[in-house]
Design a protein around this motif. Structure first.
Motif, PDB file in Angstrom:
ATOM      1  N   UNK A 103       1.341   4.342  -6.821  1.00 56.25           N
ATOM      2  CA  UNK A 103       0.753   4.838  -8.196  1.00 56.25           C
ATOM      3  C   UNK A 103       1.266   4.469  -8.885  1.00 56.25           C
ATOM      4  N   UNK A 104       2.695   3.311  -8.752  1.00 57.10           N
ATOM      5  CA  UNK A 104       2.747   2.456 -10.178  1.00 57.10           C
ATOM      6  C   UNK A 104       2.646   1.363  -9.657  1.00 57.10           C
ATOM      7  N   UNK A 105       3.329   1.368  -8.575  1.00 54.44           N
ATOM      8  CA  UNK A 105       2.776  -0.690  -7.807  1.00 54.44           C
ATOM      9  C   UNK A 105       1.217  -0.978  -8.655  1.00 54.44           C
ATOM     10  N   UNK A 106       0.899   0.250  -8.394  1.00 54.65           N
ATOM     11  CA  UNK A 106      -0.883  -0.752  -8.468  1.00 54.65           C
ATOM     12  C   UNK A 106      -1.325  -0.009  -9.966  1.00 54.65           C
ATOM     13  N   UNK A 107      -0.670  -0.539 -10.577  1.00 51.01           N
ATOM     14  CA  UNK A 107      -1.111   0.160 -12.242  1.00 51.01           C
ATOM     15  C   UNK A 107       0.505  -1.225 -13.214  1.00 51.01           C
ATOM     16  N   UNK A 108       0.969  -2.338 -12.516  1.00 48.13           N
ATOM     17  CA  UNK A 108       1.646  -3.021 -12.526  1.00 48.13           C
ATOM     18  C   UNK A 108       2.833  -3.034 -13.158  1.00 48.13           C
TER      19      UNK A 108
END
Lengths: 217, 305
Positions: A103-108
């Motif tokens: 979930x954090x990866x996809x917001x960069x």
């Protein structure tokens, strides 16, 4: 936090899921949406996280007019909302840690920040010792705690839960609800859909009773 | 601005997709390689026909046949006019009717029977113009010179090897049209193959994509690994097809040409240029991206529309 004004949702083939719904949910509130299957609970939640658009009416979430939100802005709305499902919706080929970090990866975010925040929420849901396990190695309650960790890792202002304890034993369900209530004590608004009206009433909070797409209590 | 670690994540995901597709990946790369290889064969053909054209032009000469019984002044004026048409380094040699006949007799000295049948002098006088073409000299320019000379007074005819030029020119033109047509069809095929492969990858990861959307991934964030995957398909196929083409060129064409005396008059055949190789690889990578984009377009359409 959430304002619904004369919200109506009619699906294709004329199936009416919600009919003239007017609701006001304040910041930091806990709200249970109850009703039998097909009452419109899931549609209610889907409208809030902009999975679907209302057929008519106005819907504001955190001051944003979601009923006419352009598609390009939807991801940014969802980053402020944590969603938890009855069937957990975890990625079974990823570890517990990766599921939450996702979930954090996809917001960069950077890897260091992802690591720090993921460990913090795994600690909150008491799953740090299982961070390298895969979802199929966990019990139902543990899987739901992973889903909660994923929902709260972004520090959302709002958590939406669709029958989050529907698949769990009573004891474990109570434990899961404790985690939600803890998030609420930290200031997060909580909207939980459940078919179990009795349990919702016991929680002594705002309850919206739906039936056939209408508010009946 | 994309975080470098996010870029790393895209690459890692693309490689995971790539490996996960397994046999489908190999099949797709195989088919695209073959289609690009066919394109390469045509490119090779065009490049080498161009070389033959260039070789011929280096030996370019124009023979200007004169009408009989021209006064010497007219012949001189023709020579002056010709030298105005061609550059100074060119050689212009006048062969009189008598010289032409003698040359003819010398060439056919062992066929006395034929020569015995020749009465009088049927051969015309002519100018032989040996051109020293500059680098920018073209068949078009040669043709224009020849036409200009042909229009002069007292000229019987002009020969500058027009047949060979026209045949090669026509073949190159047809091939060029053909390569455009076939390039379009093969490009389309490549696009469909890549698009299908990526679509299968997307179906396999449908749930993951749903969750990505749910936690707030932008469509471009979701697309990137798949675009990279399509690009990798295209690039690998492009490189493989060039490798295959080079093997055919090196171990097939070069050896055949060297062994066969028929091809001795032709220049040494060449491989396609670095620019062409680069363009082929880049366009195949681009096709790969486009293929992915097509399948993603349908896959990522929002339920809200």
């Amino acid at each position: 936090m959430i304002q619904m004004r004369h919200i109506t949702k009619v699906y294709e083939k004329g199936i009416q899921a919600l009919n003239d719904i007017n609701v006001e949910i304040d910041r930091g509130e806990v709200v249970f949406i109850t009703g039998p299957s097909g009452a419109g609970k899931t549609t209610f939640l889907k409208l809030i996280y902009a999975e679907i658009k209302p057929t008519s009416g106005l819907l504001f979430v955190s001051g944003k007019n979601v009923s006419s939100l352009p598609s390009r802005d939807v991801p940014y709305l969802r980053r402020r909302i944590g969603v938890v499902y009855q069937d957990f919706k975890l990625l079974y080929q990823k570890t517990v840690f990766e599921n939450v970090a996702f979930a954090l990866r996809v917001i960069g975010l950077s890897s260091a920040e992802i690591y720090r925040r993921t460990l913090k929420v795994l600690n909150i849901v008491e799953l740090t010792h299982k961070k390298e396990a895969f979802p199929h190695q966990l019990s139902g309650g543990e899987q739901q705690r992973v889903a909660i960790a994923r929902a709260i890792v972004n520090d959302p202002v709002l958590i939406l839960a669709d029958e989050p304890t529907g698949n769990l034993d009573a004891g474990i369900a109570a434990n899961i609800m404790d985690f939600f209530m803890e998030a609420n004590r930290q200031g997060t608004t909580l909207v939980v859909a459940t078919h179990d009206r009795e349990k919702a009433l016991k929680m002594n909070t705002h309850v919206i009773q739906l039936d056939s797409g209408r508010i009946v209590g | 601005m994309i975080h470098p670690q996010t870029l790393g994540y895209f690459c890692k995901e693309a490689m995971i997709n790539f490996k996960r597709a397994g046999a489908m990946t190999y099949a797709s790369i195989g088919v695209i390689t073959v289609t690009l290889f066919i394109m390469g064969i045509f490119l090779l053909l065009i490049v080498n026909l161009r070389l033959v054209q260039d070789a011929l032009i280096k030996k370019a000469s124009i023979i200007v046949y004169l009408k009989d019984n021209l006064p010497i002044e007219t012949v001189q004026s023709i020579q002056t006019n010709i030298s105005r048409q061609v550059n100074q380094a060119s050689q212009i040699v006048y062969i009189s009717k008598q010289d032409a006949l003698e040359g003819f007799k010398k060439e056919l000295s062992q066929y006395e029977d034929i020569l015995a049948g020749v009465s009088g002098n049927p051969l015309p006088a002519y100018f032989e113009i040996k051109l020293t073409p500059s680098k920018i000299f073209s068949w078009e320019r040669l043709k224009n010179i020849a036409i200009a000379i042909e229009k002069m007074e007292g000229i019987e005819g002009v020969n500058y090897g027009q047949k060979a030029v026209e045949v090669i020119g026509a073949i190159t033109d047809v091939l060029r049209m053909f390569i455009i047509g076939i390039g379009f069809i093969l490009g389309l095929a490549t696009l469909i193959i890549i698009s299908n492969t990526i679509e299968l990858a997307l179906f396999a990861r449908q749930e993951e994509i749903e969750i990505m959307k749910l936690v707030g991934a932008t469509p471009w964030f979701i697309r990137c690994p798949y675009l990279l995957e399509g690009m990798i398909h295209g690039l690998i196929s492009g490189i493989l097809s060039l490798g295959l083409l080079w093997l055919i060129y090196h171990f097939g064409l070069l050896k055949t040409f060297a062994a066969n005396p028929i091809f001795l008059f032709l220049p040494q055949i060449k491989f396609i240029s670095w620019q062409m190789m680069g363009s082929l690889i880049i366009s195949s990578g681009f096709l790969g991206c486009l293929g992915s984009l097509l399948s993603l377009h349908y896959f990522l359409r929002s339920n809200r529309e």
